[in-house]
Design an enzyme around this catalytic site. Structure first.
Site, PDB file in Angstrom:
ATOM      1  N   ASN A 185       0.869  -1.178   0.000  1.00 19.37           N
ATOM      2  CA  ASN A 185       0.000   0.000   0.000  1.00 19.37           C
ATOM      3  C   ASN A 185       0.906   1.228   0.000  1.00 19.37           C
ATOM      4  O   ASN A 185       1.511   1.547   1.024  1.00 19.37           O
ATOM      5  CB  ASN A 185      -0.898  -0.041   1.251  1.00 19.37           C
ATOM      6  CG  ASN A 185      -1.766   1.210   1.366  1.00 19.37           C
ATOM      7  OD1 ASN A 185      -1.782   2.046   0.472  1.00 19.37           O
ATOM      8  ND2 ASN A 185      -2.478   1.333   2.476  1.00 19.37           N
ATOM      9  N   TRP A 186       0.996   1.860  -1.150  1.00 16.72           N
ATOM     10  CA  TRP A 186       1.915   2.996  -1.279  1.00 16.72           C
ATOM     11  C   TRP A 186       1.383   4.265  -0.600  1.00 16.72           C
ATOM     12  O   TRP A 186       2.097   5.252  -0.476  1.00 16.72           O
ATOM     13  CB  TRP A 186       2.188   3.300  -2.769  1.00 16.72           C
ATOM     14  CG  TRP A 186       2.978   2.238  -3.481  1.00 16.72           C
ATOM     15  CD1 TRP A 186       3.408   1.039  -2.962  1.00 16.72           C
ATOM     16  CD2 TRP A 186       3.429   2.270  -4.842  1.00 16.72           C
ATOM     17  NE1 TRP A 186       4.086   0.331  -3.925  1.00 16.72           N
ATOM     18  CE2 TRP A 186       4.117   1.062  -5.092  1.00 16.72           C
ATOM     19  CE3 TRP A 186       3.308   3.196  -5.879  1.00 16.72           C
ATOM     20  CZ2 TRP A 186       4.700   0.765  -6.339  1.00 16.72           C
ATOM     21  CZ3 TRP A 186       3.871   2.899  -7.118  1.00 16.72           C
ATOM     22  CH2 TRP A 186       4.563   1.698  -7.334  1.00 16.72           C
ATOM     23  N   LYS A 187       0.121   4.254  -0.229  1.00 21.77           N
ATOM     24  CA  LYS A 187      -0.517   5.421   0.412  1.00 21.77           C
ATOM     25  C   LYS A 187      -0.296   6.684  -0.433  1.00 21.77           C
ATOM     26  O   LYS A 187      -0.230   6.590  -1.668  1.00 21.77           O
ATOM     27  CB  LYS A 187      -0.030   5.564   1.861  1.00 21.77           C
ATOM     28  CG  LYS A 187      -0.228   4.259   2.660  1.00 21.77           C
ATOM     29  CD  LYS A 187      -0.074   4.405   4.144  1.00 21.77           C
ATOM     30  CE  LYS A 187      -0.295   3.044   4.820  1.00 21.77           C
ATOM     31  NZ  LYS A 187      -0.259   3.107   6.273  1.00 21.77           N
ATOM     32  N   GLY A 243       2.401   1.885  11.012  1.00 21.08           N
ATOM     33  CA  GLY A 243       3.366   2.980  10.941  1.00 21.08           C
ATOM     34  C   GLY A 243       4.091   3.251  12.241  1.00 21.08           C
ATOM     35  O   GLY A 243       4.721   4.298  12.397  1.00 21.08           O
ATOM     36  N   GLU A 268      -7.031   4.447   7.971  1.00 21.25           N
ATOM     37  CA  GLU A 268      -6.776   5.877   7.739  1.00 21.25           C
ATOM     38  C   GLU A 268      -7.994   6.549   7.118  1.00 21.25           C
ATOM     39  O   GLU A 268      -8.274   7.714   7.372  1.00 21.25           O
ATOM     40  CB  GLU A 268      -5.520   6.039   6.863  1.00 21.25           C
ATOM     41  CG  GLU A 268      -4.257   5.750   7.668  1.00 21.25           C
ATOM     42  CD  GLU A 268      -3.087   5.226   6.856  1.00 21.25           C
ATOM     43  OE1 GLU A 268      -3.078   5.348   5.622  1.00 21.25           O
ATOM     44  OE2 GLU A 268      -2.160   4.671   7.493  1.00 21.25           O
ATOM     45  N   GLY A 327       2.836  -1.260   4.355  1.00 19.77           N
ATOM     46  CA  GLY A 327       2.812   0.167   4.052  1.00 19.77           C
ATOM     47  C   GLY A 327       4.210   0.673   3.755  1.00 19.77           C
ATOM     48  O   GLY A 327       4.741   0.491   2.661  1.00 19.77           O
ATOM     49  N   GLY A 328       4.852   1.284   4.748  1.00 19.15           N
ATOM     50  CA  GLY A 328       6.157   1.933   4.571  1.00 19.15           C
ATOM     51  C   GLY A 328       7.185   1.105   3.817  1.00 19.15           C
ATOM     52  O   GLY A 328       7.860   1.607   2.907  1.00 19.15           O
ATOM     53  N   SER A 332       3.280  -2.476  10.376  1.00 18.94           N
ATOM     54  CA  SER A 332       4.726  -2.513  10.626  1.00 18.94           C
ATOM     55  C   SER A 332       5.396  -3.806  10.155  1.00 18.94           C
ATOM     56  O   SER A 332       6.330  -4.290  10.793  1.00 18.94           O
ATOM     57  CB  SER A 332       5.018  -2.255  12.108  1.00 18.94           C
ATOM     58  OG  SER A 332       4.641  -0.939  12.458  1.00 18.94           O
ATOM     59  N   HIS A 339      -9.718   1.065   4.813  1.00 20.54           N
ATOM     60  CA  HIS A 339      -8.453   1.220   5.541  1.00 20.54           C
ATOM     61  C   HIS A 339      -8.684   2.112   6.758  1.00 20.54           C
ATOM     62  O   HIS A 339      -9.472   3.072   6.701  1.00 20.54           O
ATOM     63  CB  HIS A 339      -7.382   1.821   4.624  1.00 20.54           C
ATOM     64  CG  HIS A 339      -6.006   1.740   5.214  1.00 20.54           C
ATOM     65  ND1 HIS A 339      -5.574   2.622   6.180  1.00 20.54           N
ATOM     66  CD2 HIS A 339      -4.991   0.865   5.013  1.00 20.54           C
ATOM     67  CE1 HIS A 339      -4.345   2.297   6.540  1.00 20.54           C
ATOM     68  NE2 HIS A 339      -3.961   1.229   5.846  1.00 20.54           N
ATOM     69  N   GLU A 361      -5.615  -5.298  10.378  1.00 19.48           N
ATOM     70  CA  GLU A 361      -4.610  -4.268  10.631  1.00 19.48           C
ATOM     71  C   GLU A 361      -4.921  -3.566  11.947  1.00 19.48           C
ATOM     72  O   GLU A 361      -5.742  -2.626  11.970  1.00 19.48           O
ATOM     73  CB  GLU A 361      -4.627  -3.219   9.507  1.00 19.48           C
ATOM     74  CG  GLU A 361      -4.133  -3.723   8.169  1.00 19.48           C
ATOM     75  CD  GLU A 361      -3.509  -2.601   7.352  1.00 19.48           C
ATOM     76  OE1 GLU A 361      -2.381  -2.783   6.901  1.00 19.48           O
ATOM     77  OE2 GLU A 361      -4.127  -1.536   7.189  1.00 19.48           O
TER      78      GLU A 361
END
Ligand code: 13P
Length: 257
Positions: free
Chosen positions: A11-13, A178, A102, A239-240, A218, A100, A172
């Site tokens: 997930n590049w966000k 994150g 977010e 993610g990251g 994470s 998601h 999640e």
């Protein structure tokens, strides 16, 4: 019987321009040259879907990389400024992340909207990657199970047993996103079991083998193998670390037994 392939989703966000995303995609492909034993999905921003779809059509060699959107509208068309619909996305991507945390937290997305998004995605041939998970307060209050069960009950309300196998559920926990702190293996296994049992209850016994449930929060090159080997874990949502081609490739390769 062949074991189902593990699923690795990036997930590049809200990161990278189209040019940067194109380079990232090629680097991931290069790092994983010849690798063919996992399902690899990247979810870039909506503006990147068309150019990346074109790039991927020109990449003939393994690995196969598939595309997902990060979100779709809960409407199909009409006066909904700024939205992107399943009908627009389906020619470019096979999946869409839906619900998601977010989006739930920062954009006030409700479970009712998420129910509609899941139904619209399935109706138009997109496979939902449905995110569920509790926040830290809810976990401390002993409510994590109930929060996740309530989300599943509502978000999958319009899904049939036949459609369920197209849905990927992503557990999640919000407190692990994150933060660099992934949930403990026992906590992840506990929640994956809870989710699978809930699906069997609602959709019947086949759901125990056909449902695809992944973990996110994470995930990195160091912990990926541990997480991927957990009981009931069909993959990871990253993610990251999905923005770093070498690290993302290491996570994909951790699916190798
Ligand atoms: P991180 O891997 O950066 O914790 O993000 C997880 C996530 O939200 C994926 O959807």
């Amino acid at each position: 019987m062949n074991l189902p392939r593990k699923i690795i989703i990036g997930n590049w966000k809200l990161n990278d321009t189209v040019a940067e995303g194109t380079v990232l995609l090629h680097k991931i492909h290069q790092e994983l040259k010849g690798f063919s034993t996992a399902t690899i999905i990247v979810c870039p921003p909506a503006t990147h879907l068309y150019p990346l779809h074109r790039e991927l059509t020109s990449l003939k060699s393994e690995p196969k990389i598939e595309l997902g959107a990060q979100n779709i509208s809960d409407f199909e068309s009409g006066a909904h400024t700024g939205e992107v619909s399943a009908i627009m996305v389906r020619d470019l991507a096979k999946y869409s992340i839906i619900g998601h945390s977010e989006r739930r937290t920062h954009y006030g997305e409700t479970d009712d909207q998420i129910t509609r998004k899941v139904a619209i995605a399935l109706e138009h041939g997109l496979q939902p990657i449905l995110c569920v998970g509790e926040n830290l307060q809810q976990r401390h209050d002993g409510k994590a199970h109930q929060v996740v069960l309530d989300q599943l009950n509502t978000d999958l309300a319009d899904v049939t047993a036949a459609e369920l196998k197209k849905v990927i559920i992503a557990y999640e926990p919000i407190w692990a996103i994150g933060t660099g702190t992934f949930a403990k293996p026992a906590e992840i296994e506990d929640m994956l079991r809870l989710i699978r049992n809930a699906l069997v209850q609602s959709f019947g016994q086949l759901a125990s083998t056909e449902s695809r449930i992944v973990y996110g929060g994470s995930v990195d090159a160091e912990n990926a193998k541990t997480i991927l080997n957990l009981q009931g874990c069909d993959g990871v949502l990253v993610g990251g670390a999905s923005l770093k081609p070498k690290e993302f490739a290491t996570i994909v390769r951790a699916t190798d037994k």
